[in-house]
Write an enzyme that holds these catalytic residues in place. Structure first.
Site, PDB file in Angstrom:
ATOM      1  N   ASP A   1       0.839  -1.207   0.000  1.00  0.00           N
ATOM      2  CA  ASP A   1       0.000   0.000   0.000  1.00  0.00           C
ATOM      3  C   ASP A   1       0.869   1.250   0.000  1.00  0.00           C
ATOM      4  OD1 ASP A   1       0.850  -0.773   2.636  1.00  0.00           O
ATOM      5  OD2 ASP A   1      -0.513   0.724   3.472  1.00  0.00           O
TER       6      ASP A   1
ATOM      7  N   GLU B   1       0.057  -1.227   5.675  1.00  0.00           N
ATOM      8  CA  GLU B   1       1.085  -0.781   6.624  1.00  0.00           C
ATOM      9  C   GLU B   1       0.849   0.670   7.009  1.00  0.00           C
ATOM     10  OE1 GLU B   1       4.909   1.089   7.934  1.00  0.00           O
ATOM     11  OE2 GLU B   1       3.664   1.621   6.251  1.00  0.00           O
TER      12      GLU B   1
HETATM   13 ZN   LIG Z   1       6.649   2.521   4.109  1.00  0.00          ZN
END
Ligand SMILES: [Zn+2]
Length: 403
Positions: free
Chosen positions: A60, A155
């Protein structure tokens, strides 16, 4: 729900297909969009066993700036000077704010067109790991133990890693390839807590409030004005922690404030908590009718606490960077990584550079050398961990790295 966006599936499945094509084993994409794969080792049976090393990057990108329709621009043989981004000329990467640009003269600098993220955070990490897999496949003479590859989702919003299966991953330790400028290695993150202070008063009609109303807003305001200004994120840097009130609600009946506590040592967090309690006491003395409650939650802890017991992880990363022709240095992260949680779940996990700059910004950039040297560092790292003299390397790297 993990993943929080549909498009993370697209990249995860693409990576799984490419890993299979590159000869990886046990490739799968989990229900939470986590990619797991194994690269079998190639050491002879009579060789000393090498540890199973994990490599992690996230698919992401930061929601802070759009990552849709990225139009990367390669500035071939960058000649120095400020870089004006053509899609939005108000976006300028200046040498004054990015002095490391001076080291990139002659390199191919990669930027956005000024309208999106570059997404080098963390596509550069993904690319370096895929290049590692490809390089090992094409060069069977490079000795390496078993490697575990993991690509994680979400994340950037801090929620994905809870869905990562450490036991199934099966590595003894891992590296997140999610760091910044070439050479920067991180073995420290914040220790992080969040304090919530709740002030309870009593609401009445203001026309008949005399002697009855207890306005919690005034107590909250008093408390806030006593917070030391020199302990804010705006006033601190380097190894100095901070206290950061970041959101709250005010109402006559009940007001509350959430405060981030950040320090590299838990003892620092303890003293921050003590200071807040003292300020609550002072506030309570001035507003005896307001009831004040405190709730403190732990977010994550400094990975150094655990990594200190595994000095070879950092020593070999330093040695690998040097062998790839990069000057390594250690820097604490004023934040957290996927590794800060994994480290405390039994997977020690320092962070390695990607060559990227200005994360979460339209001014994000990387370079050809940044990408190539990151991948070369990973190749050197697996080679060092597979070499019989790695203990000696640990010792020499440690003595070289200590001041
Ligand atoms: Zn990163």
């Amino acid at each position: 729900m993990t993943p929080s966006t549909e498009k993370q599936w697209v990249l995860a499945r693409l990576l799984a297909d490419e890993l299979r094509a590159l000869g990886a084993r046990d490739v799968r994409v989990s229900d939470f969009c986590m990619v797991y794969a194994t690269i079998p080792g190639n050491l002879p049976d009579d060789a000393p066993r090498a540890p199973v090393i994990g490599f992690l990057a996230h698919v992401d990108t930061s929601p802070a700036v759009t990552g849709t329709n990225v139009n990367p621009i390669v500035h071939h043989r960058y000649e120095g000077g400020d870089i004006v981004l053509p899609g939005d000329p108000s976006q300028v990467i200046t040498v004054a704010q990015n002095p490391l640009l001076r080291d990139m003269i002659g390199d191919d600098v990669i930027t956005t067109d000024g309208t999106t993220l570059l997404g080098s955070d963390d596509k550069a990490g993904v690319a370096a790991i895929m290049t590692l897999v490809d390089t090992l496949g094409q060069n069977p003479s490079i000795p390496h133990g078993t490697l575990k590859i993991g690509f994680t989702a979400d994340e950037e919003i801090g929620l994905g890693i809870d869905k990562f299966d450490v036991a199934a991953f099966g590595a003894a330790f891992a590296y997140t390839v999610d760091g910044g400028p070439l050479g920067e290695i991180n073995d420290e993150t914040w220790s992080a807590r969040t304090a919530t202070k709740t002030f309870r008063g009593k609401s009445t009609h203001p026309g008949t409030a005399k002697g009855v109303m207890i306005n919690s807003i005034h107590a909250l305001a008093r408390f806030l004005t006593m917070l030391p200004r020199e302990m804010t994120p705006e006033a601190t840097e380097g190894r100095v922690g901070f206290i950061h009130p970041y959101t709250g609600v005010v109402d006559v009946e009940e007001s509350s404030i959430k405060i981030l506590l950040r320090d590299f040592d838990t003892s620092g967090l303890d003293s921050q908590e003590r200071m807040l309690r003292d300020l609550v006491s002072t506030t309570a003395a001035e507003f005896p009718d307001v009831r004040i409650a405190t709730d403190v939650k732990e977010n994550y802890k400094n990975m150094k606490v655990v990594l200190a017991d595994h000095p070879e992880l950092i020593a070999n990363a330093i040695a690998a960077a040097r062998e790839a022709g990069v000057a390594p240095y250690m820097n604490p992260i004023r934040g957290g990584t996927d590794g800060s949680k994994l480290t405390f779940r039994g997977l020690p996990c320092p962070n390695i550079f990607t060559g990227g700059h200005n994360f979460h910004s339209k001014l994000e950039f990387n370079s050809r050398r940044g990408l190539e040297k990151t991948a070369q560092t990973l190749v050197q790292l697996v080679r060092i961990f597979a070499s019989p003299d790695r203990e000696i390397r640990v010792a020499s790297a440690q003595s070289a790295a200590s001041p």
